[in-house]
Design an enzyme around this catalytic site. Structure first.
Site, PDB file in Angstrom:
ATOM      1  N   HIS A   1       3.051  -6.774   2.176  1.00 23.82           N
ATOM      2  CA  HIS A   1       2.233  -7.775   2.862  1.00 23.82           C
ATOM      3  C   HIS A   1       2.297  -9.077   2.074  1.00 23.82           C
ATOM      4  O   HIS A   1       2.138  -9.070   0.843  1.00 23.82           O
ATOM      5  CB  HIS A   1       0.761  -7.328   2.882  1.00 23.82           C
TER       6      HIS A   1
ATOM      7  N   HIS B   1       6.487  -1.335   3.177  1.00 25.48           N
ATOM      8  CA  HIS B   1       6.363  -2.744   3.580  1.00 25.48           C
ATOM      9  C   HIS B   1       5.518  -3.500   2.569  1.00 25.48           C
ATOM     10  O   HIS B   1       4.636  -2.950   1.932  1.00 25.48           O
ATOM     11  CB  HIS B   1       5.760  -2.866   4.985  1.00 25.48           C
TER      12      HIS B   1
ATOM     13  N   GLN C   1      -2.175   2.863   3.019  1.00 26.46           N
ATOM     14  CA  GLN C   1      -0.983   2.735   3.866  1.00 26.46           C
ATOM     15  C   GLN C   1      -1.210   3.430   5.203  1.00 26.46           C
ATOM     16  O   GLN C   1      -1.576   4.604   5.247  1.00 26.46           O
ATOM     17  CB  GLN C   1       0.245   3.345   3.162  1.00 26.46           C
TER      18      GLN C   1
ATOM     19  N   ASN D   1       0.863  -1.175   0.000  1.00 26.77           N
ATOM     20  CA  ASN D   1       0.000   0.000   0.000  1.00 26.77           C
ATOM     21  C   ASN D   1       0.902   1.229   0.000  1.00 26.77           C
ATOM     22  O   ASN D   1       1.615   1.476   0.970  1.00 26.77           O
ATOM     23  CB  ASN D   1      -0.905  -0.015   1.233  1.00 26.77           C
TER      24      ASN D   1
HETATM   25  P1  5GP Z   1      -0.548  -0.788   5.976  1.00 25.23           P
HETATM   26  O1  5GP Z   1      -2.023  -0.494   6.130  1.00 25.23           O
HETATM   27  O2  5GP Z   1       0.294   0.380   6.402  1.00 25.23           O
HETATM   28  O3  5GP Z   1      -0.219  -1.305   4.617  1.00 25.23           O
HETATM   29  O4  5GP Z   1      -0.266  -2.006   6.955  1.00 25.23           O
HETATM   30  C1  5GP Z   1       0.347  -1.887   8.187  1.00 25.23           C
HETATM   31  C2  5GP Z   1       0.379  -3.265   8.811  1.00 25.23           C
HETATM   32  O5  5GP Z   1       1.215  -3.224   9.943  1.00 25.23           O
HETATM   33  C3  5GP Z   1      -0.996  -3.756   9.287  1.00 25.23           C
HETATM   34  O6  5GP Z   1      -1.304  -4.984   8.632  1.00 25.23           O
HETATM   35  C4  5GP Z   1      -0.814  -3.922  10.795  1.00 25.23           C
HETATM   36  O7  5GP Z   1      -1.505  -5.036  11.308  1.00 25.23           O
HETATM   37  C5  5GP Z   1       0.674  -4.059  10.943  1.00 25.23           C
HETATM   38  N1  5GP Z   1       1.191  -3.577  12.202  1.00 25.23           N
HETATM   39  C6  5GP Z   1       0.883  -2.390  12.799  1.00 25.23           C
HETATM   40  N2  5GP Z   1       1.560  -2.251  13.941  1.00 25.23           N
HETATM   41  C7  5GP Z   1       2.333  -3.371  14.066  1.00 25.23           C
HETATM   42  C8  5GP Z   1       3.267  -3.807  15.081  1.00 25.23           C
HETATM   43  O8  5GP Z   1       3.542  -3.130  16.071  1.00 25.23           O
HETATM   44  N3  5GP Z   1       3.851  -5.010  14.888  1.00 25.23           N
HETATM   45  C9  5GP Z   1       3.576  -5.788  13.795  1.00 25.23           C
HETATM   46  N4  5GP Z   1       4.204  -6.953  13.706  1.00 25.23           N
HETATM   47  N5  5GP Z   1       2.703  -5.409  12.836  1.00 25.23           N
HETATM   48  C10 5GP Z   1       2.093  -4.213  12.973  1.00 25.23           C
END
Ligand code: 5GP
Ligand code: ZN
Length: 139
Positions: A104, A102, A96, A89
């Site tokens: 997924h 990152h 994001q 994202n």
């Molecule tokens: P985004 O929406 O930014 O693409 O995804 C962020 C991801 O980071 C989410 O899937 C969320 O569950 C994960 N995430 C958020 N905080 C933490 C954390 O402290 N540790 C881990 N392992 N994952 C996290």
């Protein structure tokens, strides 16, 4: 290696916040997502801080992306899933939440709860080609 003291994933890289590590190299880290879309949901990050892909150094990207084939294979065989979505994202509008690049790795099985709204459209005559020219000119 860039780092941002306010960034959650930089804190994970620095060991200030714990994570469940899957794989670590000099340049990248893969760990379990704490809010899994599916069991076995893994995140892969470059260690250097970049908020979005367009801000990421291409060598850091290469050092991160080269881990994807073995990670996808490991997630697939360990979870028994039938496929894996690799998602990035890029930007708030793209979903994001954590501002550190990152990827997924989301295990998929037939009939699971994860769905895409994929509203495939069409181009007017010549529109695709002129957009391609514009995109190419920015490379
Ligand atoms: P985004 O929406 O930014 O693409 O995804 C962020 C991801 O980071 C989410 O899937 C969320 O569950 C994960 N995430 C958020 N905080 C933490 C954390 O402290 N540790 C881990 N392992 N994952 C996290
Ligand atoms: Zn960061």
């Amino acid at each position: 290696m860039k780092t941002d003291s306010d960034c959650l994933f930089c804190k994970i890289v620095a060991g200030e916040i714990p994570c469940c590590t899957i794989l670590e190299t000099d340049d990248a880290l893969a760990f379990m997502d704490i809010g899994p879309i599916a069991r076995g949901h893994v995140l892969l990050i470059p260690k250097t801080h970049a908020e979005t892909l367009d801000a990421l150094d291409s060598s850091a990207m290469a050092a991160t992306a080269r881990l994807l084939p073995s990670l996808v294979s490991a997630v697939q065989t360990a979870t028994g899933c039938q496929g894996v979505n690799v998602l990035q994202n890029n930007g708030t509008v793209a979903g994001q939440i954590v501002p550190h690049v990152h990827f997924h790795l989301i295990p998929r099985v037939e009939g699971d709860a994860f769905t895409f709204n994929w509203p495939a459209g069409t181009y007017d005559e010549g529109e695709m080609e002129s957009l391609a020219i514009k995109i190419r000119s920015r490379l």
